[in-house]
Design an enzyme around this catalytic site. Structure first.
Site, PDB file in Angstrom:
ATOM      1  N   LYS A 168      30.969  28.959   9.939  1.00  0.00           N
ATOM      2  CA  LYS A 168      32.529  28.899   9.615  1.00  0.00           C
ATOM      3  C   LYS A 168      32.921  27.824   8.380  1.00  0.00           C
ATOM      4  O   LYS A 168      33.797  28.365   7.708  1.00  0.00           O
ATOM      5  CB  LYS A 168      33.130  28.023  11.098  1.00  0.00           C
ATOM      6  CG  LYS A 168      33.366  28.786  12.060  1.00  0.00           C
ATOM      7  CD  LYS A 168      33.995  28.054  12.999  1.00  0.00           C
ATOM      8  CE  LYS A 168      34.734  29.057  14.356  1.00  0.00           C
ATOM      9  NZ  LYS A 168      35.368  28.024  15.108  1.00  0.00           N
ATOM     10  N   LYS A 189      43.541  30.793  31.226  1.00  0.00           N
ATOM     11  CA  LYS A 189      42.413  29.739  31.331  1.00  0.00           C
ATOM     12  C   LYS A 189      43.141  28.706  31.726  1.00  0.00           C
ATOM     13  O   LYS A 189      42.771  27.766  32.600  1.00  0.00           O
ATOM     14  CB  LYS A 189      41.849  29.267  29.882  1.00  0.00           C
ATOM     15  CG  LYS A 189      41.022  28.151  29.712  1.00  0.00           C
ATOM     16  CD  LYS A 189      40.386  27.910  28.048  1.00  0.00           C
ATOM     17  CE  LYS A 189      41.510  27.660  27.325  1.00  0.00           C
ATOM     18  NZ  LYS A 189      41.836  26.486  27.163  1.00  0.00           N
ATOM     19  N   CYS A 193      44.637  31.201  26.131  1.00  0.00           N
ATOM     20  CA  CYS A 193      45.335  30.135  26.760  1.00  0.00           C
ATOM     21  C   CYS A 193      45.954  30.217  28.270  1.00  0.00           C
ATOM     22  O   CYS A 193      45.416  29.204  29.276  1.00  0.00           O
ATOM     23  CB  CYS A 193      46.596  29.794  25.773  1.00  0.00           C
ATOM     24  SG  CYS A 193      46.034  29.408  24.334  1.00  0.00           S
ATOM     25  N   ASP A 222      33.770  20.929  11.302  1.00  0.00           N
ATOM     26  CA  ASP A 222      33.373  22.038  12.359  1.00  0.00           C
ATOM     27  C   ASP A 222      31.853  21.836  12.490  1.00  0.00           C
ATOM     28  O   ASP A 222      31.278  21.622  11.335  1.00  0.00           O
ATOM     29  CB  ASP A 222      33.773  23.516  12.252  1.00  0.00           C
ATOM     30  CG  ASP A 222      33.751  24.176  13.547  1.00  0.00           C
ATOM     31  OD1 ASP A 222      34.837  24.615  13.902  1.00  0.00           O
ATOM     32  OD2 ASP A 222      32.608  24.509  14.004  1.00  0.00           O
ATOM     33  N   LYS A 227      51.526  19.648  28.607  1.00  0.00           N
ATOM     34  CA  LYS A 227      51.007  21.191  28.332  1.00  0.00           C
ATOM     35  C   LYS A 227      50.690  22.270  29.450  1.00  0.00           C
ATOM     36  O   LYS A 227      50.899  23.282  29.241  1.00  0.00           O
ATOM     37  CB  LYS A 227      49.772  20.719  27.595  1.00  0.00           C
ATOM     38  CG  LYS A 227      48.742  21.907  27.125  1.00  0.00           C
ATOM     39  CD  LYS A 227      49.608  22.920  25.948  1.00  0.00           C
ATOM     40  CE  LYS A 227      48.955  24.035  26.043  1.00  0.00           C
ATOM     41  NZ  LYS A 227      48.130  24.469  24.578  1.00  0.00           N
ATOM     42  N   GLY A 248      47.517  37.741  28.453  1.00  0.00           N
ATOM     43  CA  GLY A 248      46.130  37.540  28.259  1.00  0.00           C
ATOM     44  C   GLY A 248      46.029  36.341  27.287  1.00  0.00           C
ATOM     45  O   GLY A 248      46.806  35.519  26.995  1.00  0.00           O
ATOM     46  N   THR A 269      43.498  21.399  24.971  1.00  0.00           N
ATOM     47  CA  THR A 269      44.196  21.459  26.001  1.00  0.00           C
ATOM     48  C   THR A 269      43.254  21.026  27.166  1.00  0.00           C
ATOM     49  O   THR A 269      42.253  21.560  27.245  1.00  0.00           O
ATOM     50  CB  THR A 269      44.672  22.891  26.487  1.00  0.00           C
ATOM     51  OG1 THR A 269      45.633  23.226  25.568  1.00  0.00           O
ATOM     52  CG2 THR A 269      45.379  22.886  27.707  1.00  0.00           C
ATOM     53  N   ASN A 316      52.734  25.897  29.611  1.00  0.00           N
ATOM     54  CA  ASN A 316      51.790  27.155  29.719  1.00  0.00           C
ATOM     55  C   ASN A 316      51.906  27.759  31.227  1.00  0.00           C
ATOM     56  O   ASN A 316      52.302  28.798  31.332  1.00  0.00           O
ATOM     57  CB  ASN A 316      50.424  27.112  29.318  1.00  0.00           C
ATOM     58  CG  ASN A 316      50.272  27.094  27.909  1.00  0.00           C
ATOM     59  OD1 ASN A 316      51.229  27.104  26.996  1.00  0.00           O
ATOM     60  ND2 ASN A 316      48.980  27.075  27.440  1.00  0.00           N
ATOM     61  N   GLY A 322      55.326  43.950  31.443  1.00  0.00           N
ATOM     62  CA  GLY A 322      54.276  44.563  30.731  1.00  0.00           C
ATOM     63  C   GLY A 322      53.206  44.740  31.696  1.00  0.00           C
ATOM     64  O   GLY A 322      52.896  44.657  32.670  1.00  0.00           O
TER      65      GLY A 322
HETATM   66  C1  UGA Z   1      50.548  30.411  24.276  1.00  0.00           C
HETATM   67  C2  UGA Z   1      51.622  29.615  24.215  1.00  0.00           C
HETATM   68  O1  UGA Z   1      53.002  30.447  23.955  1.00  0.00           O
HETATM   69  C3  UGA Z   1      51.840  28.429  23.231  1.00  0.00           C
HETATM   70  O2  UGA Z   1      52.920  27.598  23.422  1.00  0.00           O
HETATM   71  C4  UGA Z   1      50.489  27.521  23.603  1.00  0.00           C
HETATM   72  O3  UGA Z   1      50.386  26.548  22.578  1.00  0.00           O
HETATM   73  C5  UGA Z   1      49.264  28.405  23.472  1.00  0.00           C
HETATM   74  O4  UGA Z   1      49.461  29.452  24.355  1.00  0.00           O
HETATM   75  C6  UGA Z   1      48.013  27.472  23.738  1.00  0.00           C
HETATM   76  O5  UGA Z   1      48.036  26.938  24.849  1.00  0.00           O
HETATM   77  O6  UGA Z   1      47.394  27.462  22.764  1.00  0.00           O
HETATM   78  P1  UGA Z   1      49.424  32.491  22.956  1.00  0.00           P
HETATM   79  O7  UGA Z   1      48.500  32.582  23.938  1.00  0.00           O
HETATM   80  O8  UGA Z   1      48.993  32.418  21.407  1.00  0.00           O
HETATM   81  O9  UGA Z   1      50.360  31.047  23.302  1.00  0.00           O
HETATM   82  O10 UGA Z   1      50.580  33.739  23.055  1.00  0.00           O
HETATM   83  P2  UGA Z   1      52.074  33.869  23.754  1.00  0.00           P
HETATM   84  O11 UGA Z   1      52.579  34.329  22.549  1.00  0.00           O
HETATM   85  O12 UGA Z   1      52.492  32.922  24.632  1.00  0.00           O
HETATM   86  O13 UGA Z   1      51.431  35.182  24.545  1.00  0.00           O
HETATM   87  C7  UGA Z   1      50.643  35.127  25.882  1.00  0.00           C
HETATM   88  C8  UGA Z   1      50.501  36.232  26.623  1.00  0.00           C
HETATM   89  O14 UGA Z   1      51.750  36.668  27.282  1.00  0.00           O
HETATM   90  C9  UGA Z   1      50.481  37.720  25.506  1.00  0.00           C
HETATM   91  O15 UGA Z   1      49.242  38.490  26.171  1.00  0.00           O
HETATM   92  C10 UGA Z   1      51.732  38.352  25.720  1.00  0.00           C
HETATM   93  O16 UGA Z   1      51.367  39.855  25.327  1.00  0.00           O
HETATM   94  C11 UGA Z   1      52.173  37.968  27.056  1.00  0.00           C
HETATM   95  N1  UGA Z   1      53.590  38.038  27.285  1.00  0.00           N
HETATM   96  C12 UGA Z   1      54.448  37.065  26.529  1.00  0.00           C
HETATM   97  C13 UGA Z   1      54.099  38.865  28.159  1.00  0.00           C
HETATM   98  O17 UGA Z   1      53.617  39.632  28.679  1.00  0.00           O
HETATM   99  N2  UGA Z   1      55.568  38.835  28.302  1.00  0.00           N
HETATM  100  C14 UGA Z   1      56.203  38.003  27.649  1.00  0.00           C
HETATM  101  O18 UGA Z   1      57.554  38.009  27.689  1.00  0.00           O
HETATM  102  C15 UGA Z   1      55.829  37.078  26.535  1.00  0.00           C
END
Ligand code: UGA
Length: 436
Positions: free
Chosen positions: A36, A265, A262, A31, A206, A259, A122, A210, A255
């Site tokens: 870090k 964006k 990922c 890095d 990818k 947020g 990504t 998402n 909900g």
């Molecule tokens: C997401 C994807 O799930 C991963 O597969 C991907 O690799 C990653 O982005 C990335 O591009 O790096 P992440 O952002 O860590 O992962 O979190 P998630 O668990 O997917 O949740 C994303 C958001 O959706 C959270 O704010 C969560 O609260 C919300 N969410 C999730 C809901 O509001 N409802 C749901 O049913 C599921």
């Protein structure tokens, strides 16, 4: 044992590097941020990711994992170089590729042997080709060959180790299938499905994945809004829908919206890519709009119950964008706080791990040391992040110390009747008459 270099020690790079070391490879994580790397060398994690610290310690002790800021130390001799640097949003929503370019240029400057460069960040469709161009044009040593492979990550923050070790699939894209097959060898110990395709298709998989998950969330949130008007319960609706194998239950939790670093964006970047190529991504635009509205709806419920928000004290439970992470990027909680503050409310907030990060990008929030202290004398509580510790609180105690017993459940984790029995005026998201 393979020699691997991973560029970028965010949660993707660090988890990827550590897990590959744990599979017996020799890994150097690089890095350009010295703070870090110094932290990591002292055994401290720059991010909160359950299980990561222990796995890093084990592999450092086993001499399979090292950390450096030096390209000349890390690149020569490496067979595989993973680029896992950040791709933040640019001004128009496009992915900002400056860090990917910088990494490719730095590799080109010091590469001395045939190397496979693997893009984990990504990146917009076509970036793999641009990385190859940089390496071709800037490579210093004549005759040193390389291949570029796209290997998008599907790691969720908070369960990134599990997602690496038990993937649904590994996607590899390259213009040279033999190079992709070599990368596939690294993943063989995981015994998972491996898909090999071309570079651009892998990059698109990818974004499409998402965007689809974000679409499911916005879809169920739209259904939730309709449920509120029609007196149905969206939790039951999602359960009923999910029993259909063609639909499935995952990512149908209504909900305050998605947020994180990922989904917001990536949906924006895919929309931008579509638009500059003459497409009309209407569904993606709707997904983003619904997601924005979900935050506002939580505030509307509060305003309806309290009359005005001016001078009111609102307790916010959870500021991380989801549980098990200290990440507050694009956190629904901070958006909601911002709207509440604009309307004159005073905010008392609590989160088990994300307070330090929230302090850096917010202002005027009074942070408390527990859910109970946050709720003291509050006019309402808004649950935004469904941390486990919020699920079984002593609600008699919470209710006894509040000024007004109003509970907005932004993640539908509570039972409406139980909360009403504690004396709360309870509002979930899309939960039928009397509780929505
Ligand atoms: C997401 C994807 O799930 C991963 O597969 C991907 O690799 C990653 O982005 C990335 O591009 O790096 P992440 O952002 O860590 O992962 O979190 P998630 O668990 O997917 O949740 C994303 C958001 O959706 C959270 O704010 C969560 O609260 C919300 N969410 C999730 C809901 O509001 N409802 C749901 O049913 C599921």
């Amino acid at each position: 044992m393979r020699k691997i270099c991973v560029i970028g020690t965010g949660y993707v790079g660090l988890v990827t590097g550590t897990c590959f070391a744990d599979l017996g490879n020799q890994v150097t994580c690089l890095d350009i941020a010295p703070d870090k790397i110094e932290k990591l060398q002292r055994g401290e994690m720059p991010i909160y990711e359950p299980g990561l610290e222990e796995l890093v310690a084990r592999n450092v002790a086993g001499k399979r994992l090292t950390f450096t800021t030096s390209y000349p130390d890390a690149v020569p001799g490496a067979e595989f170089i993973f680029i896992a640097v950040g791709t933040p949003s640019g001004v128009d929503g496009e992915a900002d590729l400056q860090y990917v370019r910088m990494a490719a240029e730095s590799v080109a400057d010091v590469m001395t042997n045939y190397t496979i460069i693997i893009n984990k960040s990504t990146v917009p469709v076509g970036t793999g080709d641009s990385v190859a161009e940089i390496l071709r044009e800037r490579g210093k040593q004549p005759g040193v060959d390389f291949d570029v492979v796209s290997n998008p990550e599907f790691l969720r923050e908070g369960s990134a180790m599990f997602d690496f070790q038990m993937p649904d699939r590994v996607v590899l894209g390259s213009t040279n299938r033999a190079a992709a097959e070599k990368v596939a060898q690294l993943y063989l110990p995981l015994r998972c499905s491996i898909m090999i395709t071309d570079l651009r298709t892998a990059e698109m998989i990818k974004y499409a994945s998402n965007a689809f998950l974000a679409t499911r969330i916005s879809f169920i949130n739209e259904i939730a809004t309709i449920c509120e008007k029609l007196g149905a319960d969206v939790k039951e609706v999602a359960a009923g829908m999910g029993m259909d194998k063609r639909i499935g239950r995952a990512f149908l939790d209504a909900g305050v919206g998605y947020g994180g670093s990922c989904f917001p964006k990536d949906v924006k970047a895919l929309t931008w890519m579509a638009e500059i190529n003459g497409c009309h991504p209407q569904m993606l635009r709707a997904v983003m709009e619904i997601n924005r509205d979900q935050r506002r709806q939580a505030v509307t419920k509060l305003r309806d119950l309290l009359g005005t928000l001016r001078g009111k004290t609102i307790a916010v439970w959870g500021v991380a964008f989801k549980p098990n992470t200290d990440d507050v990027r694009e956190s629904p909680a901070l958006d909601i706080v911002h709207i509440l503050q604009t309307e004159g409310a005073h905010i008392r907030a609590y989160d088990p791990v994300a307070v330090e990060n929230a302090r850096k990008i917010s202002h005027g929030i009074q942070f408390c040391d527990s859910a109970y202290t946050a709720a003291e004398n509050a006019d309402a509580v808004v649950l935004v992040t469904e941390w486990n510790e919020f699920k079984n609180l002593d609600f008699e105690r919470v209710a006894a110390t509040m000024k007004n017993k109003i509970l907005i459940d932004g993640r539908n984790i509570y039972d409406a009747e139980r909360m009403q029995a504690f004396g709360f005026t309870y509002r979930g998201v899309g939960r039928g008459y009397g509780s929505s």
